[in-house]
Design a protein around this motif. Structure first.
Motif, PDB file in Angstrom:
ATOM      1  N   ALA A 175       0.674  -1.237  -0.098  1.00 49.52           N
ATOM      2  CA  ALA A 175       0.044  -0.035   0.270  1.00 49.52           C
ATOM      3  C   ALA A 175       0.669   1.197   0.139  1.00 49.52           C
ATOM      4  N   VAL A 176       2.045   1.279   0.787  1.00 47.00           N
ATOM      5  CA  VAL A 176       2.809   2.492   0.893  1.00 47.00           C
ATOM      6  C   VAL A 176       3.515   2.652  -0.404  1.00 47.00           C
ATOM      7  N   ALA A 177       3.831   1.692  -0.964  1.00 47.69           N
ATOM      8  CA  ALA A 177       4.643   1.571  -2.365  1.00 47.69           C
ATOM      9  C   ALA A 177       3.841   2.215  -3.389  1.00 47.69           C
ATOM     10  N   CYS A 178       2.500   1.823  -3.376  1.00 45.87           N
ATOM     11  CA  CYS A 178       1.485   2.345  -4.336  1.00 45.87           C
ATOM     12  C   CYS A 178       1.423   3.794  -3.879  1.00 45.87           C
ATOM     13  N   LEU A 179       1.179   4.223  -2.795  1.00 49.45           N
ATOM     14  CA  LEU A 179       0.847   5.706  -2.347  1.00 49.45           C
ATOM     15  C   LEU A 179       2.254   6.553  -2.848  1.00 49.45           C
ATOM     16  N   SER A 180       3.284   5.705  -2.654  1.00 51.39           N
ATOM     17  CA  SER A 180       4.292   6.852  -3.056  1.00 51.39           C
ATOM     18  C   SER A 180       4.552   6.992  -4.638  1.00 51.39           C
ATOM     19  N   ALA A 181       4.268   5.967  -5.291  1.00 55.38           N
ATOM     20  CA  ALA A 181       4.210   5.799  -6.600  1.00 55.38           C
ATOM     21  C   ALA A 181       3.220   6.654  -7.276  1.00 55.38           C
ATOM     22  N   LYS A 182       2.038   6.904  -6.711  1.00 56.50           N
ATOM     23  CA  LYS A 182       1.140   7.750  -7.130  1.00 56.50           C
ATOM     24  C   LYS A 182       1.399   9.090  -6.955  1.00 56.50           C
ATOM     25  N   GLY A 183       2.149   9.490  -5.968  1.00 57.86           N
ATOM     26  CA  GLY A 183       2.490  10.822  -5.450  1.00 57.86           C
ATOM     27  C   GLY A 183       1.483  11.392  -4.649  1.00 57.86           C
ATOM     28  N   PHE A 184       0.777  10.380  -3.931  1.00 53.79           N
ATOM     29  CA  PHE A 184      -0.282  10.586  -2.767  1.00 53.79           C
ATOM     30  C   PHE A 184       0.410  11.664  -1.519  1.00 53.79           C
ATOM     31  N   ARG A 185      -0.288  12.588  -1.345  1.00 52.21           N
ATOM     32  CA  ARG A 185       0.094  13.808  -0.438  1.00 52.21           C
ATOM     33  C   ARG A 185      -0.654  13.714   0.858  1.00 52.21           C
ATOM     34  N   LYS A 186      -0.088  14.570   1.781  1.00 52.59           N
ATOM     35  CA  LYS A 186      -0.983  14.658   3.049  1.00 52.59           C
ATOM     36  C   LYS A 186      -2.505  15.255   2.871  1.00 52.59           C
ATOM     37  N   GLU A 187      -2.407  16.119   1.794  1.00 52.81           N
ATOM     38  CA  GLU A 187      -3.812  16.818   1.475  1.00 52.81           C
ATOM     39  C   GLU A 187      -4.695  15.842   0.753  1.00 52.81           C
ATOM     40  N   ASP A 188      -4.219  14.597   0.152  1.00 53.50           N
ATOM     41  CA  ASP A 188      -4.899  13.708  -0.392  1.00 53.50           C
ATOM     42  C   ASP A 188      -5.504  12.727   0.719  1.00 53.50           C
ATOM     43  N   PHE A 189      -4.581  12.634   1.491  1.00 52.22           N
ATOM     44  CA  PHE A 189      -5.131  11.532   2.772  1.00 52.22           C
ATOM     45  C   PHE A 189      -6.192  12.344   3.421  1.00 52.22           C
ATOM     46  N   ALA A 190      -5.997  13.576   3.765  1.00 57.94           N
ATOM     47  CA  ALA A 190      -6.971  14.268   4.550  1.00 57.94           C
ATOM     48  C   ALA A 190      -8.399  14.502   3.797  1.00 57.94           C
TER      49      ALA A 190
END
Length: 329
Positions: A175-190
């Motif tokens: 999940a974290v590797a996918c998060l990083s590859a997608k450029g997922f940010r704090k704002e997206d998480f929020a």
């Protein structure tokens, strides 16, 4: 069955379990570098046009539910389907564009194996996570992620302990590797956690919680002190801004300043506020995060902030209580 409690033995066993499970996770970390399947799984998941469907039964099912929630909250659309329910109608939730992450430590779970032919016919991609690369599930899968452990942390080597921990850790790693590859940010998480503390901190801006219009106390530098006190009293924020004829902030005067002035001067009736105000007060922009305002209040040890536009004109005011009511602090 008699119960025999020994505190020292309990602590010793607890420590052994933690060390045993930590070692299992460390071995899994070493193992994912030995085959291309982990990286390939990440590539497939981030390129998936459908959703990630996690499935399993028993303890693997519990782990699967958590992993589906983790993927969903970190930018990968995902949900959990119980393998037994899938065989009784829930397979209709899965399409050819989906990726199925099937979890079974043995790799021989009947409920999962029963739905594999249908998944293959439908055209969905199957990623197996098992402890046995030679298992039926692993052999039928498009990719296999190995969560093998030497033994369980359970002294009887029976209860799923090290194996479930290892499976969970590998799923989190995916999940974290996918998060990083997608450029997922704090704002997206929020945005996927609007009800949580992080969501409030990252989504609420000063303009969402500030006082504006008639609720903002303001006077000019020529205003006599008694009128300024009336303005402070009317607006219930414990201060007043001091602005020039263009509404640009030139100072601030608080209730604390008033008490100190009375102690020093006594008769304040003829005092102009421009002569006793605090010049160059702390301000913040309306588009700033409310969390940034909270940080300023803490840093400068004050209770109020003036909100200004790009030219320094007064457009609002913020009190610590406003941030507390919004649950930013």
């Amino acid at each position: 069955m008699p119960t025999i409690f020994n505190a020292e033995a309990a602590v010793c066993l607890g420590r052994d379990v933690l060390l045993h499970e930590a070692d299992a996770v460390r071995r899994a970390a070493d193992r994912i570098a030995e085959t291309p399947d982990f990286a390939e799984a990440v590539r497939l998941i981030i390129g998936c046009k459908g959703r990630l469907v996690v499935s399993g039964v028993g303890k693997s099912g519990h782990i699967g539910r958590k992993l589906a929630a983790t993927f969903a909250s970190t930018g990968t659309p995902a949900f959990f389907v119980h393998a037994a329910e899938a065989a009784h109608g829930d397979l209709g939730m899965i399409t050819k564009d989906d990726i199925v992450l099937g979890i079974s430590y043995s790799g021989e779970t009947n409920e999962l194996l029963m739905i594999v032919p249908t998944l293959k016919r439908e055209g969905a991609t199957l990623i197996a996570m098992t402890g046995n690369p030679e298992s039926s599930l692993a052999k039928h899968a498009d990719l296999h992620i190995n969560c093998h452990v030497e033994r369980e942390a359970c002294p009887l080597n029976l209860a799923p302990t090290s194996s479930t921990t290892c499976t969970l850790a590998l799923g989190d790693a995916l999940a974290v590797a996918c998060l990083s590859a997608k450029g997922f940010r704090k704002e997206d998480f929020a945005r996927s956690h609007p009800g949580g503390a992080l969501g409030r901190r990252l989504l609420i801006h000063v303009e969402d919680v500030m006082r504006c219009g008639e609720a903002v106390p303001s006077v000019t530098p020529e205003t006599l002190m008694l009128e300024a006190v009336r303005e402070i009293t009317r607006k219930h924020i414990g201060m007043t801004a001091v602005v020039d004829h263009e509404r640009k902030v030139v100072g601030i005067f608080t209730e604390g300043d008033l008490r100190r002035l009375i102690e020093r001067v006594g008769d304040i009736r003829n005092v102009k506020i421009g002569d006793v105000m605090t010049r160059s007060p702390h301000t913040i922009g309306a588009n700033e995060l409310a969390a940034a305002a909270a940080k300023q209040l803490e840093q400068f040890q004050c209770n109020q902030l003036l909100v200004t536009d790009a030219e320094g004109r007064l457009i609002g005011a913020l009190h610590m209580h406003d941030l507390m009511e919004a649950k930013v602090i």
